[in-house]
Design an enzyme around this catalytic site. Structure first.
Site, short mmCIF file in Angstrom:
data_model
loop_
_atom_site.label_atom_id
_atom_site.label_comp_id
_atom_site.label_asym_id
_atom_site.label_seq_id
_atom_site.Cartn_x
_atom_site.Cartn_y
_atom_site.Cartn_z
N ASP A 1 112.02 81.68 38.62
CA ASP A 1 110.87 80.54 38.15
C ASP A 1 110.11 80.02 39.00
O ASP A 1 110.69 80.10 40.29
CB ASP A 1 111.44 79.65 36.95
CG ASP A 1 112.59 78.86 37.68
OD1 ASP A 1 112.29 78.04 38.51
OD2 ASP A 1 113.70 79.13 37.31
N GLU B 1 119.87 111.60 53.68
CA GLU B 1 119.49 110.46 53.28
C GLU B 1 119.34 109.32 54.30
O GLU B 1 118.64 108.41 54.03
CB GLU B 1 120.60 110.26 52.11
CG GLU B 1 120.43 111.06 50.98
CD GLU B 1 121.15 110.71 49.67
OE1 GLU B 1 121.86 109.57 49.80
OE2 GLU B 1 120.49 111.11 48.57
#
Ligand code: GLA
Length: 729
Positions: free
Chosen positions: A535, A615
């Site tokens: 928030d 990777e």
């Protein structure tokens, strides 16, 4: 001047670049709402007020025989309570005489440059007096109570902020049961609501529903804004889309219990209010005391949701997020949680850090388990002393070695919690919230500390600041891993127990403020089991928040999509994790995890040593890409190009630089089919007159890319990504 007041008409006009907010001191000094929407100049909108004679909607005494003047119908800036307005109100208070009515009327106002603050709470700030503040003083003559309404006008961002302060100017005691700082009146039109619900590991799922008669309500009483509901709301016209139509956004700058409500009244008028949840709330105001509401931020767009989002993104990025990392590039991090969970020692951490440093990663974050007796989640919280069995040379030793690798060092804390199996609890059982005579509700085996207590906060500040300075901590991950319950403070008298929830929230803010003041360069990442406290309140202290404990790239498409309606991409903590994913078991290509995590503040959360060489090379490439596109991702405009689950077999989004010269298109295939149709994407936000070069060398105009769109053969394969840069020539 963004704020004007006309003495003759008694009309206040708040102008931003594209919006107008208008109100008027009306008959009997009632502060009426006139208009909020697309910019209107040179008019007073008081012609919109209408006065029907509505049965069972009474009339203020001053109206004498005028049956058409009723508070029950009139749009108001701060609705009265108990004196004839029967709709959702902003106040519930027990007055010194035991009555519960409140009826505030205009007394005076003042206008100043710069943003207003709210005592002990986060609020939108400005650095160069770019905003203006209007303070309106109201008074209830019967009780003598005063109310101050605060309005902030952020012209460039097209945002209005609101808050209220109740001042007990009487000689008695007032018991406040509800105070909302914002009321948005939409007397005309039919509206739909978009809100963001969810659960742990699946936060901020948008839901759009028409408002019917009665009250729509979302709320939290978990002590945090919560995974289940976000303190934000959009009201939109039924025809509104991403690119067109009217919509209003309301965002609460608060991280605790809240409610947001929208009521359609008997005359079809809509009123939306938002604030601290009145449930489990009762605040006592003795003579001379004040209560301040959290701030709400209001935005309007007449051009659909994308524009509304951009306005909120700019507002949060420029006027809520603070500190060094507001603009400075945040380090690309590696977090050990999903790599080791509790099972680590110094050697393991250094192996991960060493590998990460070689691949270009810039910070090691040591997650849960480094302190006290903490080999599982059943013990240790509160004992913020290093566990020497795992880290024999202490945090100082580990930090030195991490720094020697050229990396920054971050550390996990969960300050607000305590395990019953901890030295802290054995010494200070009364520091935990629990109700005398009741066994507390445990969650993840832990209890919640009473953050309303100064001694609790002093202990936490001492522990955290000692470690941050001694071990040269660059970053803190501030976690909060349960919903609060058993609300009772051993320090407060009976009549103040209803204040505990809010006082705990103020306590958290106070501790955060103390830490960020003491360590201005410290970066804090908020977290509450992922995005349970995502928030604008937390973003004032921590410019990024761990978005969700679900790190599955395909699930994250949805979670990050919902989050993007109000919150800018830079606030979204997002990591590449292992495949199969630990939460869902889904396998996704490494490239996809990179593309999805780059729509946020980027990092890794897996054991890099276990990766095959190809990777590892991809990590290097992703790190380089993220650095290359950092400005574009963090400062550019974010476009949702389609919605997950909209029937298409992919999800696409793009970043467009402010000058519209650079574009990064991202897409992930979510469904593969035999004999598949091409994927068709229309870009947004480009300059139609510019020519853009695609990676394959094609030159296409902005107009073609936006209106005709791009057709992409559906070949990449399930869960595979496409990321392409388009550059204007
Ligand atoms: C929460 C966080 C995770 C991790 C764990 C540690 O769930 O969201 O990222 O830090 O706690 O216990």
């Amino acid at each position: 001047m963004a704020i004007t007041y006309h003495e003759s008409t008694r009309v206040f006009t708040l102008q931003t670049e594209h919006t107008t907010y208008q109100m008027k001191v009306g008959r009997f000094n009632i502060l009426k709402h006139l208009y909020y929407g697309k910019k209107v100049e040179g008019s007073s909108m008081d012609y919109l007020l209408w006065y029907p004679d509505v049965g069972f909607s009474g009339n203020p005494y001053e109206a004498d025989t005028d049956k058409c003047f009723s508070l029950d119908i009139q749009p108001q800036e701060f609705p009265s309570a108990g004196v004839g307005d029967y709709r959702e109100g902003c106040i519930e208070a027990v007055n010194p005489d035991g009555s519960r009515a409140a009826d505030f009327r205009y007394v005076s106002h003042s206008v100043s440059r710069g943003a207003y603050g709210i005592k002990g709470m986060p609020a939108a700030y400005d650095e160069g007096e770019e905003s203006e503040t209007l303070l309106i003083c109201l008074r209830d003559d019967a009780t003598g109570l005063e109310l101050e309404l605060k309005y902030g006008v952020f012209e460039k961002e097209d945002m209005i902020t609101r808050a209220a302060v109740l001042k007990n100017t009487t000689s008695g005691t007032v018991e406040l049961e509800k105070l909302f700082g914002v009321c948005l009146e939409l007397p005309f039109g039919e509206w739909e609501v978009v809100h963001f619900h969810g659960r742990h590991a699946m936060e901020r799922m948008p839901e759009r529903i028409p408002l019917g008669h009665g009250t729509f309500c979302i709320s939290s009483k978990r002590g945090t804004s919560s995974h289940q509901h976000n303190p934000s709301l959009i009201l939109c016209a039924p025809e509104t889309t991403e690119d067109a139509g009217d919509c209003y956004g309301m965002l609460l700058v608060y991280s605790g219990n809240f409610t947001a409500r929208a009521e359609v009244d008997q005359m079809g008028q809509t009123r939306a209010v938002m604030g601290i949840n009145p449930e489990q709330f009762r605040f006592r105001l003795d003579a001379g005391e004040c209560f301040e509401t959290p701030q709400a931020i209001l935005g309007f767009s007449g051009e659909g949701f994308t524009e509304l989002s951009h306005r909120f993104h700019r507002m949060i990025g420029r006027h809520i997020c603070r500190g060094k990392y507001k603009y400075a590039r945040r380090p690309i991090l590696i977090n050990n949680w999903e790599a080791t969970y509790f099972d680590f020692n110094e050697e393991k951490i250094l192996r991960i850090a060493g590998q990460a440093a070689q691949l270009g990663i810039e910070m090691l974050v040591l997650d849960d388990g480094w302190f006290g007796k903490r080999d599982t989640d059943t013990s240790g919280l509160g004992d913020w002393y290093v566990n020497r069995e795992k880290l024999p040379e202490g945090l100082e030793g580990l930090s030195e070695k991490i720094h020697a690798l050229g990396m920054k060092f971050g550390l996990w804390f969960e300050p607000e919690m305590v395990s019953e199996d901890s030295d802290l609890y054995r010494k200070h059982a009364d520091w935990a919230l629990r109700i005398p005579g009741r066994k507390p509700n445990r969650s993840r085996y832990q209890l919640v500390l009473d953050m309303s207590r100064q001694d609790v906060r002093d202990y936490l500040f001492e522990r955290m600041s000692d470690l941050v300075s001694r071990a040269r901590i660059d970053y803190v991950k501030w976690d909060m891993n349960r919903s609060m319950s058993d609300i009772y403070s051993a320090k407060l008298p009976r009549e103040r127990q209803g204040e505990v929830f809010h006082r705990c929230m103020l306590g958290v803010y106070e501790l955060l403020e103390r830490l960020t003041t003491a360590f201005p360069d410290l970066m804090i990442e908020g977290c509450s089991g992922g995005g349970g406290r995502f928030d604008a309140g937390m973003l004032y202290y921590s410019p990024q928040i761990w978005c969700s404990d679900d790190t599955d790239a395909v699930e994250r498409l949805q979670i990050q999509y919902g989050t993007s309606f109000f919150y800018p991409v830079g606030t979204v903590g997002s990591h590449v994790s292992a495949s199969p994913n630990h939460q869902t078991g889904r396998e996704t290509p490494f490239e996809t995890r990179g593309v999805v995590a780059m729509a946020g503040s980027f990092g890794y959360e897996l054991d890099l040593n276990l990766l095959p060489d190809e990777e590892k090379e991809l990590v290097k490439a992703q790190v380089a890409d993220y650095k290359k596109y950092y400005e574009l991702i963090h400062q550019g405009d974010y476009y949702r190009l389609n919605a997950p689950g909209d029937g298409r077999d992919f999800v696409a989004w793009a970043f467009v630089s402010e000058d519209k010269r650079q574009v990064l298109l991202n897409l992930v295939v979510t469904h593969v089919r035999a004999n598949a149709k091409a994927m068709f994407v229309r870009l947004k936000g480009l300059d139609e007159g510019k020519t853009y070069r695609l990676p394959d060398g094609r030159l296409l105009s902005g107009g073609a890319l936006m209106y005709a769109g791009l057709s992409i053969p559906a070949r990449p394969g399930e869960y595979r990504p496409i990321q392409m840069e388009l550059v204007a020539q």
